[in-house]
Design an enzyme around this catalytic site. Structure first.
Site, PDB file in Angstrom:
ATOM      1  N   LYS A 187      -1.271  95.076 109.232  1.00 43.15           N
ATOM      2  CA  LYS A 187      -1.436  93.644 108.964  1.00 43.15           C
ATOM      3  C   LYS A 187      -2.713  93.215 109.668  1.00 43.15           C
ATOM      4  CE  LYS A 187       0.084  89.665 107.379  1.00 43.15           C
ATOM      5  NZ  LYS A 187       0.124  89.324 105.941  1.00 43.15           N
ATOM      6  N   ASP A 219       2.513  93.397 103.663  1.00 39.88           N
ATOM      7  CA  ASP A 219       3.204  92.556 102.670  1.00 39.88           C
ATOM      8  C   ASP A 219       2.903  93.046 101.256  1.00 39.88           C
ATOM      9  OD1 ASP A 219       0.593  91.789 103.237  1.00 39.88           O
ATOM     10  OD2 ASP A 219       0.952  89.638 103.004  1.00 39.88           O
ATOM     11  N   ASP A 243      10.208 100.641 109.797  1.00 45.12           N
ATOM     12  CA  ASP A 243      11.656 100.380 109.731  1.00 45.12           C
ATOM     13  C   ASP A 243      11.971  99.595 108.455  1.00 45.12           C
ATOM     14  OD1 ASP A 243      14.364 100.103 110.606  1.00 45.12           O
ATOM     15  OD2 ASP A 243      13.885  98.047 111.182  1.00 45.12           O
ATOM     16  N   ASP A 247      13.697 101.083 104.579  1.00 54.46           N
ATOM     17  CA  ASP A 247      14.930 100.581 103.946  1.00 54.46           C
ATOM     18  C   ASP A 247      14.642 100.181 102.500  1.00 54.46           C
ATOM     19  OD1 ASP A 247      16.401 100.740 106.358  1.00 54.46           O
ATOM     20  OD2 ASP A 247      17.513  98.915 105.845  1.00 54.46           O
TER      21      ASP A 247
HETATM   22  C1  IPM Z   1      16.587 102.810 111.828  1.00 50.14           C
HETATM   23  C2  IPM Z   1      17.504 101.749 112.386  1.00 50.14           C
HETATM   24  C3  IPM Z   1      17.200 101.561 113.860  1.00 50.14           C
HETATM   25  C4  IPM Z   1      15.756 101.129 113.989  1.00 50.14           C
HETATM   26  C5  IPM Z   1      18.138 100.587 114.602  1.00 50.14           C
HETATM   27  C6  IPM Z   1      19.586 101.012 114.474  1.00 50.14           C
HETATM   28  C7  IPM Z   1      17.753 100.416 116.036  1.00 50.14           C
HETATM   29  O1  IPM Z   1      17.373 100.579 111.660  1.00 50.14           O
HETATM   30  O2  IPM Z   1      16.645 103.953 112.315  1.00 50.14           O
HETATM   31  O3  IPM Z   1      15.845 102.501 110.898  1.00 50.14           O
HETATM   32  O4  IPM Z   1      15.472  99.924 113.834  1.00 50.14           O
HETATM   33  O5  IPM Z   1      14.913 101.972 114.230  1.00 50.14           O
HETATM   34 MG    MG Z   2      16.148 100.743 109.957  1.00 49.06          MG
END
Ligand code: IPM
Ligand code: MG
Length: 354
Positions: A187, A219, A243, A247
């Site tokens: 960023k 973003d 992180d 996801d």
């Molecule tokens: C991940 C999880 C962890 C992180 C949490 C549980 C602390 O979300 O491994 O992605 O944020 O690293």
């Molecule tokens: Mg995570």
């Protein structure tokens, strides 16, 4: 070979998914003549209940002394109100830092059998989704100072050149072994730490002329992952961006339950964990998908134990299981056979051949 694996079952669905991975590892040991010894380690909410500490020093020691660590998941509503330093997640952060595993590798690959499970349009999926997110794991805002004073809370995001350089190198090395495209995500239009990140990545690029480096704002990257994911080969980014993006990326493959990860530092002792959480709402119901953990065990064999054939055997067994039409609830679709967590482990074990 004899290997000692530290096993952290953790909380929520952790114990049931880890059990399936151990089943599969034991079959690998039997087929290939290895011995895997397991040392149980308490971490997370269960360790808070037992010792009043999410990762006592003695438990961390067991991990550091092992050949590698296999982890299920930690955390749950039960421990939501405990202070920050005592949360189950703090155990995980201390483990990552204590093991020095700065480089987290999260593959985003769509299994051909699961193309229908992706929420993306077919024409996007058909272009192919196969990239790796290299996430810096032991620096940045996760490890800066955290404090709350009166009505104000502070979290510090800090990176040194050395921290950026070592993860940047992993990004380039990873790209070099693949399609030689590295996208550095930051960023830099707002953050000083990102401007430093960008500068270091471009300095490193001179040492890797065979790798094509591009820059992308985080973003925009979040948007591009759903708009045109086939453009990515390797993405390298800082801790919190990685992180969040991992996801998002997992979901375009159908389910977060399918994605494994490896975390490595200077030694071969790595930390292997699925990227999902402890899912307390489905814990103990035998419906969780253990494949992310089983594939994490395969990564352990590949990256820490130098057992590529054994790792391939696990991945092939997962593929055979999907080919046969078995699905846990998270990836269930019409015409498939729904199975629970334990059955999934048994079936993958049964498809494992040398
Ligand atoms: C991940 C999880 C962890 C992180 C949490 C549980 C602390 O979300 O491994 O992605 O944020 O690293
Ligand atoms: Mg995570």
């Amino acid at each position: 070979m004899v290997k000692n694996i530290a096993v952290i079952r953790g909380d929520g669905i952790g114990p049931e998914i880890v059990e399936q991975a151990i089943k599969v590892l034991n079959k690998v040991a039997e087929l290939y003549g290895h011995t895997f010894d397991y040392t149980d380690v308490d971490m997370g909410g269960c360790a808070i209940d037992k010792y009043g500490d999410p990762l006592p020093e003695s438990e961390l020691e067991k991990c550091i002394k092992s050949d590698s660590v296999l982890l299920g998941a930690v955390g749950g509503d039960k421990w939501n109100d405990v202070p920050g330093q005592m949360r189950p997640e703090k155990g995980l952060l201390r483990l990552r830092a204590g093991m020095g595993v700065y480089s987290n590798n999260r593959p985003t690959k769509i299994w051909k059998q699961l193309a229908d499970a992706s929420p993306l349009k077919k024409e996007i999926v058909d272009k192919g989704i196969d990239f790796i997110i290299v996430r810096e794991l032991i620096g940045g805002i996760y490890f800066g100072e955290h404090k709350t004073e009166g009505d104000t809370a502070v979290d510090i995001l800090k990176y040194s050149e050395a921290e950026i350089e070592r993860i940047g190198r992993i990004g380039f090395e990873t790209a070099r072994k693949r399609n030689k495209k590295l996208c550095s995500v930051e960023k830099s239009n707002v953050l000083d730490s990102s401007r430093l990140w960008k500068k270091i990545l471009h300095r490193l690029a001179e040492e890797y002329p065979d790798v094509e480096l591009s820059d992308m704002l985080v973003d925009n990257c979040a948007m591009q992952i759903v708009k045109n994911p086939s453009q990515f080969d390797v993405v390298v980014t800082e801790n919190m961006f990685g992180d969040i993006l991992s996801d998002e990326a997992s979901m375009i493959t159908g389910s977060i339950g399918m994605i494994p990860s490896s975390s490595l530092g200077a030694s071969s002792c790595g930390l292997y964990e699925p990227i999902h959480g402890s899912a307390p709402d489905i814990a103990g119901k035998d419906i969780a998908n253990p494949i992310g953990t089983i594939l994490s065990a395969a990564m352990m064999l590949r990256f820490s134990f130098d057992m590529p054939d054994e790792a391939d055997a696990i991945e092939n067994a997962v593929s055979a299981y999907l080919d046969a039409g078995y699905r846990t609830a998270d990836i269930m679709s019409y015409g498939m056979t729904q199975v629970g967590c334990e059955k999934c482990g048994d079936l993958i074990k049964s498809y494992l051949v040398k």
